[in-house]
Write a protein that holds these residues in place. Sequence first.
Motif, PDB file in Angstrom:
ATOM      1  N   LEU A   9       0.842  -1.209   0.000  1.00 16.49           N
ATOM      2  CA  LEU A   9       0.000   0.000   0.000  1.00 16.49           C
ATOM      3  C   LEU A   9       0.875   1.256   0.000  1.00 16.49           C
ATOM      4  N   ASP A  16      -0.641   6.193  -7.054  1.00 19.62           N
ATOM      5  CA  ASP A  16      -2.087   6.454  -7.092  1.00 19.62           C
ATOM      6  C   ASP A  16      -2.354   7.953  -7.029  1.00 19.62           C
ATOM      7  N   GLY A  44     -12.745  -0.170   2.783  1.00 18.71           N
ATOM      8  CA  GLY A  44     -11.460  -0.799   2.422  1.00 18.71           C
ATOM      9  C   GLY A  44     -10.350   0.228   2.495  1.00 18.71           C
ATOM     10  N   ALA A  49      -4.697   5.757   2.648  1.00 16.28           N
ATOM     11  CA  ALA A  49      -4.229   6.545   1.495  1.00 16.28           C
ATOM     12  C   ALA A  49      -5.320   7.458   0.933  1.00 16.28           C
ATOM     13  N   SER A 113     -10.970   3.442  -2.519  1.00 17.81           N
ATOM     14  CA  SER A 113      -9.939   3.521  -3.556  1.00 17.81           C
ATOM     15  C   SER A 113      -9.318   2.148  -3.768  1.00 17.81           C
TER      16      SER A 113
HETATM   17  C1  LIG Z   1      -6.161  -2.738  -2.632  1.00 21.07           C
HETATM   18  S1  LIG Z   1      -6.337  -2.345  -0.956  1.00 21.07           S
HETATM   19  C2  LIG Z   1      -6.710  -0.604  -1.030  1.00 21.07           C
HETATM   20  C3  LIG Z   1      -6.462   0.096   0.274  1.00 21.07           C
HETATM   21  C4  LIG Z   1      -6.648   1.614   0.246  1.00 21.07           C
HETATM   22  N1  LIG Z   1      -8.006   1.983  -0.133  1.00 21.07           N
HETATM   23  C5  LIG Z   1      -5.652   2.270  -0.664  1.00 21.07           C
HETATM   24  O1  LIG Z   1      -6.039   2.877  -1.672  1.00 21.07           O
HETATM   25  O2  LIG Z   1      -4.440   2.163  -0.353  1.00 21.07           O
HETATM   26  C6  LIG Z   1      -7.914  -3.053  -0.550  1.00 21.07           C
HETATM   27  C7  LIG Z   1      -8.276  -2.892   0.923  1.00 21.07           C
HETATM   28  O3  LIG Z   1      -9.594  -3.411   1.100  1.00 21.07           O
HETATM   29  C8  LIG Z   1      -9.610  -4.195   2.285  1.00 21.07           C
HETATM   30  N2  LIG Z   1     -10.670  -5.201   2.108  1.00 21.07           N
HETATM   31  C9  LIG Z   1     -10.736  -6.170   1.166  1.00 21.07           C
HETATM   32  N3  LIG Z   1     -11.867  -6.890   1.302  1.00 21.07           N
HETATM   33  C10 LIG Z   1     -12.525  -6.348   2.361  1.00 21.07           C
HETATM   34  C11 LIG Z   1     -13.760  -6.663   3.004  1.00 21.07           C
HETATM   35  N4  LIG Z   1     -14.526  -7.669   2.592  1.00 21.07           N
HETATM   36  N5  LIG Z   1     -14.143  -5.902   4.047  1.00 21.07           N
HETATM   37  C12 LIG Z   1     -13.352  -4.882   4.504  1.00 21.07           C
HETATM   38  N6  LIG Z   1     -12.170  -4.545   3.939  1.00 21.07           N
HETATM   39  C13 LIG Z   1     -11.773  -5.263   2.881  1.00 21.07           C
HETATM   40  C14 LIG Z   1      -8.225  -4.789   2.397  1.00 21.07           C
HETATM   41  O4  LIG Z   1      -7.897  -5.144   3.727  1.00 21.07           O
HETATM   42  C15 LIG Z   1      -7.370  -3.629   1.856  1.00 21.07           C
HETATM   43  O5  LIG Z   1      -6.955  -2.777   2.893  1.00 21.07           O
END
Ligand SMILES: C[S@@+](CC[C@H](N)C(=O)[O-])C[C@H]1O[C@@H](n2cnc3c(N)ncnc32)[C@H](O)[C@@H]1O
Length: 278
Positions: A9, A16, A44, A49, A113
């Motif tokens: 991340l 990003d 999420g 970020a 995001s």
């Molecule tokens: C690709 S990362 C993006 C994180 C952040 N939004 C960023 O842009 O850096 C996806 C995030 O979604 C969270 N996530 C995935 N599935 C989830 C769920 N079912 N419920 C809650 N969080 C979830 C993961 O733990 C992760 O932190």
Amino acid sequence: MEIFDAAWLALREPIDGRSRAELLLKHLYGAWEERAWTRILDLGSGTGANFRYLAPRLPGEQVWVLLDHDRSHTQKLARLQRPALVSGLTIICGDVAEEGLTAVQDTDLVTASAMLDLVSEGWLQRIVSCCLATGCGAYFPLNYNGGINWLPKHATESGGNTVVNDNLVREAVNTHQLTDKGLGPALGPLAVQKAERLFREAGYWTLSVESPWLLGAADAPMVRRLLEGWVSAVADLYSGDVSELQVWADERLEDVSRGRCILRVGHSDLLALPPGRV
Ligand SMILES: C[S@@+](CC[C@H](N)C(=O)[O-])C[C@H]1O[C@@H](n2cnc3c(N)ncnc32)[C@H](O)[C@@H]1O
């Protein structure tokens, strides 16, 4: 549970940041101000970020709710620095399909995001219904859209030494993207298109704009990390000798590191505004 480690991340955050579609942000800031919104829900959130990007830029008071199911991330979120306009900050360790959907009823804007490509069509239908019931907007930036291109188009695609070629890898990665990430079969590269259609059917005004990552020599650590992930994803589906994949990956990393090409990874941002003033 799919793990998104903090190092990954952190690597993607500045990329990003420079890739977000400006046009869409302009509409978002305008809607926030005109509609006198104050409440924002980030699903999420990872290590924050999206908050770090938006909070200093959104005009006016903000009350944030940040939600993630990974406790190691929510512990970091609790230590976030708040810009002056952030008058409230609540952290929820929970699931986007449970606590996340419930929290939509108390917000003006839902954001997430780098998230839509992980979700299923069923979850999308539910979030759109929740948004419509609440009358809130939605901003979903930085969703992978299926594009992996080496620019200028790499010579080996027209007959070089490696057995593996760029098209084969892109197709295998995109197939792998459709596997379940915990919310049902993932939409992967199709997510933004599907979400935009669902919001339009619900009467929303929508705008989607590409926000590609353009990665050059200075981004070699990110390119290395992407290639590692792609080799491991493609290895599951590749019928040939896996060492051929590694040869391909080493060549591409060398190409980018030496400035012979840049890597364009397709992403798209989506904004959906509820019926009413736009
Ligand atoms: C690709 S990362 C993006 C994180 C952040 N939004 C960023 O842009 O850096 C996806 C995030 O979604 C969270 N996530 C995935 N599935 C989830 C769920 N079912 N419920 C809650 N969080 C979830 C993961 O733990 C992760 O932190």
